[in-house]
Structure formats: C-alpha cells, structure tokens
Design an enzyme around this catalytic site. Structure first.
Site, PDB file in Angstrom:
ATOM      1  N   GLU A   1      -9.918   4.090   9.742  1.00  0.00           N
ATOM      2  CA  GLU A   1      -8.592   4.646   9.968  1.00  0.00           C
ATOM      3  C   GLU A   1      -8.546   5.549  11.204  1.00  0.00           C
ATOM      4  OE1 GLU A   1      -7.165   6.902   6.620  1.00  0.00           O
ATOM      5  OE2 GLU A   1      -5.157   7.171   7.500  1.00  0.00           O
TER       6      GLU A   1
ATOM      7  N   ASP B   1       2.161   3.019   3.364  1.00  0.00           N
ATOM      8  CA  ASP B   1       1.296   4.131   2.974  1.00  0.00           C
ATOM      9  C   ASP B   1       2.142   5.087   2.113  1.00  0.00           C
ATOM     10  OD1 ASP B   1      -1.084   5.477   2.740  1.00  0.00           O
ATOM     11  OD2 ASP B   1      -1.449   5.627   4.883  1.00  0.00           O
TER      12      ASP B   1
ATOM     13  N   SER C   1     -18.785  10.807  -2.895  1.00  0.00           N
ATOM     14  CA  SER C   1     -19.920  10.406  -2.057  1.00  0.00           C
ATOM     15  C   SER C   1     -21.264  10.903  -2.589  1.00  0.00           C
ATOM     16  CB  SER C   1     -19.702  10.891  -0.624  1.00  0.00           C
ATOM     17  OG  SER C   1     -19.616  12.300  -0.612  1.00  0.00           O
TER      18      SER C   1
ATOM     19  N   HIS D   1       0.831  -1.218   0.000  1.00  0.00           N
ATOM     20  CA  HIS D   1       0.000   0.000   0.000  1.00  0.00           C
ATOM     21  C   HIS D   1       0.860   1.260   0.000  1.00  0.00           C
ATOM     22  CE1 HIS D   1      -3.858   2.075   0.886  1.00  0.00           C
ATOM     23  NE2 HIS D   1      -3.089   2.944   1.501  1.00  0.00           N
TER      24      HIS D   1
ATOM     25  N   HIS E   1      -9.530   1.697   2.083  1.00  0.00           N
ATOM     26  CA  HIS E   1      -9.201   2.173   3.433  1.00  0.00           C
ATOM     27  C   HIS E   1     -10.421   1.891   4.318  1.00  0.00           C
ATOM     28  CE1 HIS E   1      -6.697   4.990   0.912  1.00  0.00           C
ATOM     29  NE2 HIS E   1      -5.793   4.596   1.782  1.00  0.00           N
TER      30      HIS E   1
ATOM     31  N   HIS F   1       0.912   5.422  -1.903  1.00  0.00           N
ATOM     32  CA  HIS F   1       0.309   6.427  -2.795  1.00  0.00           C
ATOM     33  C   HIS F   1       1.453   7.216  -3.431  1.00  0.00           C
ATOM     34  CE1 HIS F   1      -3.779   6.220  -0.808  1.00  0.00           C
ATOM     35  NE2 HIS F   1      -3.025   5.798   0.183  1.00  0.00           N
TER      36      HIS F   1
HETATM   37 ZN   LIG Z   1      -3.640   4.920   1.983  1.00  0.00          ZN
END
Ligand SMILES: [Zn+2]
Length: 406
Positions: free
Chosen positions: A209, A308, A145, A62, A206, A64
């Site tokens: 978190e 991450d 969303s 994972h 995700h 980004h």
């Molecule tokens: Zn992430």
C-alpha cells in the site's frame, strides 16, 4: 415473477433498447415487453420513468465498516501519520459506531451498491452486516505479528469466523482476510489461508500500500522500523514481499492497493490468478500514490475498484470512486477506462468474490439498479454514467424490490 419495463438494458457496456426483463430471484428472460407478457401473464409489471436504464447493482469489494464514525478525526496526507492517528483515535471511532455503520450501509444502498465485501477486524460490524439489505461477503480479518501471540489471535479469529458462519440469511457469505505482510506472522497467515482454502471462502489481504511498507519489507528500514520498535520491540519485518505472496500460491486472493508492487510481483499475482482491488481515493488521501493501472492491465491482472473504509474516504459511493479514478489515470483512453471501471464494480467484482451476479444475463441473481437518464442513451453512456450520478429509481436484490425508506 416480476417484469421490469425499461427503455434500456446495459449489458456488457452495450446499450440494448426495446427489451425488458423477467425475473424472480434470478433473471429468467430478456425479451420485448409484449413477448414477456404473453409468457408470464400473471407477472407483476414494474414501470419505470422514460429513458430509464437497468444495470447490474454495484459491488464494493473492499470496505471497513468498523471505522465508519470517522469524519475529521484522522490525519490525511501520508500513510504513517495516518496510521498513528488511527491508533490514537481508535476508541473514539469505535464508540457509538453502530449507528455510523448502519448509516454507511444505507448510504451504499442509496448510491446503488447491492453487494459489498466487509473487512471485519473485530466482528463489531457483524450485526450491521447481518441486517444489511445487501449481499455481504464478510471478511474476518487476522492481524498480529508476534509469534507468541499467534495461538491466541488464531482462536479469536476462529470464534469471529464461527459467529459469521452461524448467520444463515440469503446473500450473506463468510470469508477470510489477512491484514497485511507487515502486520501478520507467517504462521498465522498459513493457518488462516488453510481455513479459507478448505472452506472455499473468498480470501483478501492488503498488499504494497505505502512507500513505508515497501521499504520495511525490502530493507527492514524506514518509518515502520520506528513504529515496530516502539510498539513491539521488533526490528525486522515478519515477511518479505515475495515470501508473503508465496504463501498464497494456488489460492486466488483479492489483494488491496498494490500501489508499490514491482514487475516480479505483478507476474506472480497474474500467474496465481489473484485480483487487485484499486481504492483511488484512499490511496490519494493517505499519500500512497496511485496504482499503475497500465502495468496491471498489461499483465492481464483482474482489477476491481472499491471505496476502502470511511477511515480513508469521505464517502462510500462507487460512482464517486470511479469518477476519481477516471481523472487519476489521466493518460488512459476515457471511454475504455469508463467501461473497465464499470466492469470492475460489476462482473469482475462478482467473479472475484464468487457471487452469481454482476451482469444482466439469464441465470444471474437479479441484483439490479434502474437509473433515470433523463435523455436518450448514447454510445458514450459509460462515461456519463460515471460523471452524472443519475437518480436511481429502483433497486432489486436477489429479485426483491428494496425500499430505501424503510
Ligand atoms: Zn482496507
């Protein structure tokens, strides 16, 4: 055909001595050097420094890449102030990020990462991922969303996915990611999961978190209420935490963070064969607490350790990440945790990402790193591998020697 002449092989956390490896793309034979030379007299023999050990290349499940330009732009300490700082600095971070992404990819290679899972929000990292020397599972992410935007967002996602599907290089795999339960409309989630399921693509999201996420999904309250009210005039969450998990029924998924899950959610994660990705440095820097590793292990859930992105980390180095985890979970048995961490970035990560790698056994792809131990290996080697950050003398990906100076 190559023969790797080494002092030790790390196989399932056990140190094996007196054997060498013969491989092409995959590992073909593990035997004493003399024997290998007899079977494969024309093989290229690669000698290594004394007390060298070969182990599987590391897998960072994972990351980004798109936010690799961050050094000190973002606000650490609490999740919501960090999120606002990401939104505020987005343009700055993205601008000129091509070089930063290339550098981040190269640094992962230097530190022994031979495969990674890139969560791609915008597709800006596609070219870098294509050119990377590592195996890449390229997770095209959906986010949004608002129901009214769902069709447009789905089209955008599909075109990014198609772009990643058009890349045909060895070791490059398209995949699907859902951003999170608070940020993606269920209609969009369903469609993205269906695409992943139909194509047998790895799937990631995700989940749980931050404390703010827990509060918002459970009670439609807290800091996310202000956030969504201000940004989208939205005053309730689009998913509940259990409703979100139900969407992933029968589709094994990699859930990242899972710091604030409850017993019921752990049970569901286990039952559905999902995995958890643990990012200890990111969790600490964003004030999210730490994963209850004890509970995860008691439930028998597969877990991986990953870095991450550089938006919530200062390095993409899995040895560093494992070291932090070793200290974060202070009550765990040290040697057992070191072994579990090493498995989490090799064999467990490979299985969760559906990659034929992550262990030194016949038939597995030869994704290998050679470390110079400088001394004899002991039974506590897993601890020292994590603490010492040994020099890596050789890297092989799909059987090819990788020159990091190119
Ligand atoms: Zn992430």
């Amino acid at each position: 055909m190559k023969i790797l002449n080494v002092s030790y092989i790390l196989q399932n956390n056990e140190v094996i001595s007196g054997k060498s490896l013969a491989f092409e793309k995959t590992i073909l034979k593990i035997a004493p050097l003399d024997e290998l030379l007899q079977i494969y007299p024309d093989a290229q023999v690669i000698d290594t420094p004394a007390n060298s050990i070969v182990m599987p290349g590391l897998i960072n499940a994972h990351v980004h890449l798109e936010f690799s330009a961050n050094k000190t732009h973002l606000k650490y300490g609490q999740f919501m102030p960090w999120l606002y700082s990401v939104i505020e600095n987005r343009e700055d971070l993205i601008e000129g990020s091509f070089e930063a992404m290339k550098k981040a990819t190269h640094k992962m290679l230097q530190s022994g990462i031979t495969s990674f899972g890139a969560i791609s929000s915008h597709g800006m990292d596609l070219e870098v991922a294509e050119q990377a020397k590592q195996n890449v599972v390229f997770f095209n992410e959906v986010i949004g969303s608002q129901a009214t935007m769902a069709d447009a967002l789905l089209d955008d996602f599909k075109s990014r996915l198609a772009a990643s599907e058009s890349i045909k290089r060895e070791g490059f795999y398209p995949a699907v990611a859902i951003h999170s339960p608070y940020s993606v409309h269920p209609a969009l989630i369903k469609k993205a999961i269906e695409i992943a399921w139909l194509n047998k693509y790895p799937l990631s999201a995700h989940y749980m978190e931050s404390p703010a996420e827990r509060q918002w999904l459970d009670k439609n309250k807290g800091e996310f209420k202000t956030f969504f009210n201000d940004l989208l005039k939205q005053d309730y969450a689009v998913n509940t935490s259990t409703g979100f998990l139900e969407l992933f029924k029968d589709v094994p998924t990699l859930f990242t963070h899972v710091v604030h899950a409850n017993e019921e959610e752990y049970k569901e994660i286990k039952e559905q064969g999902h995995s958890i990705i643990h990012c200890p440095i990111s969790n600490r820097l964003l004030g999210n607490g730490s994963l209850d590793l004890d509970a995860v292990q008691k439930h028998g859930i597969r877990w991986l350790c990953a870095t991450d992105g550089l938006s919530s980390n200062y390095t993409l180095n899995l040895f560093e990440e494992m070291k932090i985890a070793l200290f974060m979970h202070k009550d765990a048995n040290l040697l057992e945790l070191a072994k579990a961490l090493l498995n989490s970035v090799t064999i467990e990560a490979a299985q969760a990402l559906n990659l034929n790698t992550g262990s030194i056994e016949l038939g597995k792809n030869a994704d290998l790193i050679v470390l110079d131990l400088e001394d004899e290996a002991t039974e506590q080697l897993p601890i020292h591998l994590i603490l010492q950050q040994y020099v890596i003398s050789h890297r092989f990906i799909n059987g090819h020697f990788v020159n990091i100076d190119e």
